[in-house]
Design a protein around this motif. Sequence first.
Motif, PDB file in Angstrom:
ATOM      1  N   LEU A 598       0.864  -1.173   0.000  1.00  0.00           N
ATOM      2  CA  LEU A 598       0.000   0.000   0.000  1.00  0.00           C
ATOM      3  C   LEU A 598       0.902   1.226   0.000  1.00  0.00           C
ATOM      4  CD1 LEU A 598      -2.616  -1.126   2.688  1.00  0.00           C
ATOM      5  CD2 LEU A 598      -2.646  -1.530   0.219  1.00  0.00           C
ATOM      6  N   THR A 599       0.762   2.055  -1.015  1.00  0.00           N
ATOM      7  CA  THR A 599       1.648   3.206  -1.176  1.00  0.00           C
ATOM      8  C   THR A 599       0.882   4.497  -0.935  1.00  0.00           C
ATOM      9  OG1 THR A 599       1.185   3.357  -3.551  1.00  0.00           O
ATOM     10  CG2 THR A 599       3.004   1.930  -2.875  1.00  0.00           C
ATOM     11  N   ASN A 600       1.659   5.589  -0.848  1.00  0.00           N
ATOM     12  CA  ASN A 600       1.080   6.923  -0.640  1.00  0.00           C
ATOM     13  C   ASN A 600       0.143   6.935   0.567  1.00  0.00           C
ATOM     14  OD1 ASN A 600       0.697   9.646  -1.215  1.00  0.00           O
ATOM     15  ND2 ASN A 600      -1.045   9.249  -2.547  1.00  0.00           N
ATOM     16  N   LYS A 632       2.456  10.878   7.175  1.00  0.00           N
ATOM     17  CA  LYS A 632       2.779  10.294   5.878  1.00  0.00           C
ATOM     18  C   LYS A 632       3.707   9.112   6.139  1.00  0.00           C
ATOM     19  CE  LYS A 632       2.264  14.471   3.074  1.00  0.00           C
ATOM     20  NZ  LYS A 632       2.895  15.378   2.078  1.00  0.00           N
ATOM     21  N   LEU A 633       3.237   7.908   5.781  1.00  0.00           N
ATOM     22  CA  LEU A 633       3.961   6.686   6.118  1.00  0.00           C
ATOM     23  C   LEU A 633       4.639   6.085   4.895  1.00  0.00           C
ATOM     24  CD1 LEU A 633       1.340   4.938   8.438  1.00  0.00           C
ATOM     25  CD2 LEU A 633       3.064   6.636   9.039  1.00  0.00           C
ATOM     26  N   PHE A 668      -4.670   5.542   0.730  1.00  0.00           N
ATOM     27  CA  PHE A 668      -3.570   4.757   0.209  1.00  0.00           C
ATOM     28  C   PHE A 668      -3.984   4.234  -1.154  1.00  0.00           C
ATOM     29  CE2 PHE A 668      -5.830   0.856   0.972  1.00  0.00           C
ATOM     30  CZ  PHE A 668      -6.504   1.065   2.156  1.00  0.00           C
ATOM     31  N   MET A 669      -3.050   3.620  -1.839  1.00  0.00           N
ATOM     32  CA  MET A 669      -3.366   3.038  -3.142  1.00  0.00           C
ATOM     33  C   MET A 669      -2.451   1.848  -3.387  1.00  0.00           C
ATOM     34  SD  MET A 669      -1.654   5.855  -5.693  1.00  0.00           S
ATOM     35  CE  MET A 669      -2.056   4.858  -7.123  1.00  0.00           C
ATOM     36  N   ASN A 670      -2.798   1.078  -4.385  1.00  0.00           N
ATOM     37  CA  ASN A 670      -1.997  -0.081  -4.770  1.00  0.00           C
ATOM     38  C   ASN A 670      -2.016  -0.196  -6.281  1.00  0.00           C
ATOM     39  OD1 ASN A 670      -2.281  -3.134  -5.733  1.00  0.00           O
ATOM     40  ND2 ASN A 670      -0.860  -3.092  -4.016  1.00  0.00           N
TER      41      ASN A 670
END
Length: 705
Positions: A598-600, A632-633, A668-670
């Motif tokens: 999971l990004t952003n 922000k992780l 989040f996005m993938n």
Amino acid sequence: MKHGQISSKELTEFIRERSTIEETYARSMTKLAKSTGNFSQLGTFAPVWDVFKSSTEKLAGCHLELVRKLQELIKEVQRYVEEQAKAHKKTKEEVAPTLEAVQNIQTISQALQKSKENYNAKTLDQERLRKEGATQRDVDKAGVKAKKATETYKSYVEKYATAKSEFEHRMTETAQKFQDIEENHILQMKEIIRSYSQSVEETHALLGEVQNEFVRNIENTSEENLIQKLAETKGTGKERPGPIEFEECNIAMATEGAKPRKRKPFGIPGRYYGAIDIQNANVPQVDAEGFCIRPEENENNILFADEDEPRKFHVEIKPVQPNNGMHQNRATIDELKASIGNIILSPSTSVRNLHPKQLRRCDTRGRQRHVRPFSPPKINASPPPPAPLARAESSSSLSSNASLSAGNTPTVGFNLRFSFSGTSRGPSPVTLGSLDALPIAVAFTETVNAYFKGADPSKCIVKITGDMTLSFPMGIIKVFTTNPSPATLTFKLMNTSRLEQILPNQQLLHSDSSQSNSDCKGYCFNMQALMSYLRKVSEQNPSASYFNVDILKYQVLTDGILSTPLNLAVYWKCTPSTTDLRLDYRYNPDSMTSPGPLTNVQILVPVDGGVTGMQSIPNSVWNSEQNKCLWKLNDISDKVDNDGSGSLRAKFELSNGPSTPSTLAVQFMNEGSTLSGVDMELQGSGYRLSLIKKRFATGRYMADC
């Protein structure tokens, strides 16, 4: 014109009410279709429920499609109402001189009437004085007044003639404008009604097709087929048991302890149920778990197969003799149930003739045992010193990417549109020939919306929707131009048993029942409509190298918190002087068909109460203007520490506490995976799939304490 606007708005309300009725009916039909999964799946009649379910779902889909068309029609009517209001305003400005002409002729008419009455009175006074023999001076004086009245009267007659001409000209022109407006209004209203009627008519035609298909399916489901299907599903085998011959005992060999002759043990093919004499059966001893205690082996207990055949094992499962009545029988059953939970089926095990809904129920049960409130490992680290509340460097991103909606609920979002540019596979789109397999690309974009309440997984609400988009290269337009009858583009949408609802683009797609089954849906394009659409967009944007077309939308079947890629649980502790916040999160790879990072990842939470200082683990950014805290992780996956589980902690110092716990938002996005697992498979020839892109991202992904 006023009543024209009223009638337009009333027509809008009528269509909206019809849309609401259709939507309510469609949802009721969808609910009815789902209820068939709760009916008995045993017996010969069970397959008929699949026919009912499929037909009812299609009926619901027809009504939902009508809802979509009516919603589009409502937008058209609303646009017309706005255009109508503008036209009316413009017309009012244009006919303002007509109003002046009307007022002018009214004023002159009144003045003319008064001047005429004054003229008659003065003329009669002069004549009366003359007849009565008044002095010449009085007669002359009356004559002067009569002459003045005559001139005034004549001037108003001339003014009236001029005003009358202007009035007639203006009124004729204005009346023509009014008539044009009303004629256009009637034509527009009739066009709207025609579209409305066409939508209803198309829906009725689809309903008729669904009904005819239902009748055909029922007719094709004969008694013989139903019984045959039951026999194939529940049957115990087709071969009869083989004969058994009497064999005399070889006393000499048995006495000498010699090896028995190599002989194949006989077996009963398939499963065969016969009478079992439990009382006289040779019942073995059993251990505490109900398993047979294996007796000591000797050379005479071992069975051998022929040396030229693979070795076979003869297994017997015999009933256990109850020793202590009902009490021990119940204990054995409970132990058996407990042991089932530990059985794992090997990959080679096949499951036949199970309804997809039964499979989902089973899957919901090999998973619900593991659903539990979670708390990631505690981080043994002291919090950093209080951070100054200066305006953070990322406050601009807060204002552009996040906002507070009603009820102090933060939302975070970003654009999900794809770009299909990338490595070329095959001929350039510009040099495509009519004999080449035309390349197309497909994208699946899914949005997951979730609401978490505390740490109770049963209160998690989830909704997942998706879009399917096809991309066509610019060169395909030239191919279609030179070949007005290209091959029909057909495809299968795979893994549709995981979807709750599918809404195809009715202008471009037709359902292909011959390619459909319980886990896939077949579709074919209306090629004339597709070519017309692509030509239109290419004319509007001739420099584009490809064109995206929205094909269908769908909603995914969800299973509560099990369907969420990131599980959340938030905790607040509010006092007059401080607020403590903790968010526990856990990565859930089981929710994805192909688990990926999971990004952003960003977490946003509003905190009121007059924050004067903040400390957090990990470090976050405080925006004093919006009173929001932002984390922000790094990417989250099962490859990082703690398998993607962790905690966020923050302590806020307040000047006007206590704070009110608010709703926390996550984004989040993938890239590269979907939550539904739907896929596309081209059918026929003439086209090839050059690229598939998959992605999912958050919509409204929130957590409350």
